[in-house]
Design a protein around this motif. Structure first.
Motif, PDB file in Angstrom:
ATOM      1  N   GLU A  96       0.989   3.144   9.207  1.00  0.00           N
ATOM      2  CA  GLU A  96       1.484   2.156  10.152  1.00  0.00           C
ATOM      3  C   GLU A  96       1.176   2.582  11.590  1.00  0.00           C
ATOM      4  O   GLU A  96       0.714   1.782  12.412  1.00  0.00           O
ATOM      5  N   VAL A  99      -2.603   2.248  12.392  1.00  0.00           N
ATOM      6  CA  VAL A  99      -3.060   0.894  12.693  1.00  0.00           C
ATOM      7  C   VAL A  99      -2.695   0.496  14.120  1.00  0.00           C
ATOM      8  O   VAL A  99      -3.522  -0.043  14.867  1.00  0.00           O
ATOM      9  N   VAL A 100      -1.457   0.759  14.526  1.00  0.00           N
ATOM     10  CA  VAL A 100      -1.003   0.375  15.866  1.00  0.00           C
ATOM     11  C   VAL A 100      -1.819   1.080  16.937  1.00  0.00           C
ATOM     12  O   VAL A 100      -2.344   0.441  17.867  1.00  0.00           O
ATOM     13  N   ARG A 187       2.955  -9.271   4.073  1.00  0.00           N
ATOM     14  CA  ARG A 187       3.749  -8.735   5.177  1.00  0.00           C
ATOM     15  C   ARG A 187       5.220  -8.874   4.820  1.00  0.00           C
ATOM     16  O   ARG A 187       5.639  -9.853   4.202  1.00  0.00           O
ATOM     17  N   ASN A 192       9.585  -4.126   7.342  1.00  0.00           N
ATOM     18  CA  ASN A 192       8.738  -3.381   8.274  1.00  0.00           C
ATOM     19  C   ASN A 192       8.991  -3.870   9.698  1.00  0.00           C
ATOM     20  O   ASN A 192       8.124  -4.455  10.340  1.00  0.00           O
ATOM     21  N   ALA A 195       6.697  -2.824  12.747  1.00  0.00           N
ATOM     22  CA  ALA A 195       5.382  -3.471  12.836  1.00  0.00           C
ATOM     23  C   ALA A 195       5.375  -4.687  11.908  1.00  0.00           C
ATOM     24  O   ALA A 195       4.728  -4.667  10.858  1.00  0.00           O
ATOM     25  N   TYR A 197       3.973  -7.507  11.867  1.00  0.00           N
ATOM     26  CA  TYR A 197       2.747  -8.265  11.634  1.00  0.00           C
ATOM     27  C   TYR A 197       1.679  -7.449  10.907  1.00  0.00           C
ATOM     28  O   TYR A 197       0.560  -7.919  10.734  1.00  0.00           O
ATOM     29  N   GLN A 198       2.021  -6.240  10.486  1.00  0.00           N
ATOM     30  CA  GLN A 198       1.084  -5.450   9.700  1.00  0.00           C
ATOM     31  C   GLN A 198       1.096  -5.929   8.257  1.00  0.00           C
ATOM     32  O   GLN A 198       2.149  -6.151   7.674  1.00  0.00           O
ATOM     33  N   SER A 199      -0.081  -6.113   7.701  1.00  0.00           N
ATOM     34  CA  SER A 199      -0.205  -6.565   6.309  1.00  0.00           C
ATOM     35  C   SER A 199      -0.787  -5.452   5.455  1.00  0.00           C
ATOM     36  O   SER A 199      -1.577  -4.633   5.929  1.00  0.00           O
ATOM     37  N   HIS A 200      -0.380  -5.430   4.184  1.00  0.00           N
ATOM     38  CA  HIS A 200      -0.823  -4.405   3.253  1.00  0.00           C
ATOM     39  C   HIS A 200      -1.377  -5.075   1.991  1.00  0.00           C
ATOM     40  O   HIS A 200      -0.841  -6.092   1.551  1.00  0.00           O
TER      41      HIS A 200
END
Length: 255
Positions: A96, A99-100, A187, A192, A195, A197-200
């Motif tokens: 995480e 990515v940021v 998401r 989460n 973050a 808007y982070q997708s996995h």
């Protein structure tokens, strides 16, 4: 542009070739390393020549004479950090966070790259398409999320399958279709929160509805490890057992 196209989850190359984004990551990483190599090759003569002509005092005079020097230094440092921080050992520390910081560093790199090149030798003709490819990714991602799950998310049932193996099952309904072995980006805004808007990627374990006009029931199985899946595991295990099963309803967004 090729660097961005190979590194994004939604990119034109996937639509044109059908090659999945995770396979293109190999080219993304090596293109970045190649660019860093040529950036160093580009830098060395500009450092060596002033020192050769008049020593380090001459290099210092040139360095502060024109902003092209220090903007190039910052851009090179950011590029080096992008490459080094992309190695697996760094990503595994905290995906995480990776990515940021990766996105923030890319934005800063592009700003200083624009300042450094100043459209010389038509350099901006390569930079603007790069931003266009990135913009395609952002717009398509949000449009797809809005179409599938109304962007605010849909309800998903998460069930504890095996306590010892930390195996979880996630089920939801959405107007999508897929091929065997395909994965979706999910998401979890309520889980989460640092973050949202982070997708996995999660691989779907069943087949879609044969009726294209009806929503499909999606089933995902995954083990809780670190990061996001660990947060989901901890959230679900805090719920009380109902009829011999531990389950919870989460808000999930498909991208």
């Amino acid at each position: 542009p090729w660097l961005f196209a190979c590194g994004l989850k939604f990119n034109p190359l996937t639509f044109l070739t059908g090659i999945s984004h995770e396979k293109l990551q190999f080219y993304h990483q090596w293109i970045a390393r190649l660019i860093l190599f040529f950036a160093i090759v580009h830098t060395v003569p500009f450092l060596w020549q002033p020192v050769h002509d008049g020593g380090f005092s001459n290099l210092r005079a040139w360095y502060y004479y024109d902003p092209v020097w220090w903007t190039g230094t910052v851009a090179l440092a950011l590029l080096a950090w992008l490459v080094l921080s992309s190695f697996g050992w760094f990503r595994r520390m905290s995906y995480e966070f990776f990515v940021v910081q990766h996105v923030i560093t890319i934005v800063l790199f592009l700003v200083f790259y624009f300042m450094h090149t100043r459209a010389l030798l038509d350099s901006w003709a390569w930079l603007w398409p790069s931003i266009g490819v990135w913009g395609f990714h952002v717009l398509f991602k949000f449009a797809n999320s809005l179409r599938i799950s109304r962007f605010t998310g849909v309800g998903a049932i998460v069930t504890l399958v095996d306590q010892d193996e930390r195996l979880l099952k996630l089920e939801l309904a959405a107007p999508v279709s897929w091929q065997p072995g395909q994965h979706f980006f999910l998401r979890f805004p309520s889980i989460n929160r640092c973050a949202p808007y982070q997708s996995h990627p999660f691989t779907v374990a069943n087949l879609p509805s044969p009726d294209a006009n009806m929503e499909s029931h999606l089933v995902f199985y995954f083990k809780a490890r670190d990061g996001l899946t660990k947060k989901i595991w901890e959230h679900v295990t805090r719920q009380p057992e109902v009829k011999g099963k531990v389950k919870d309803v989460l808000t999930v967004t498909l991208d």
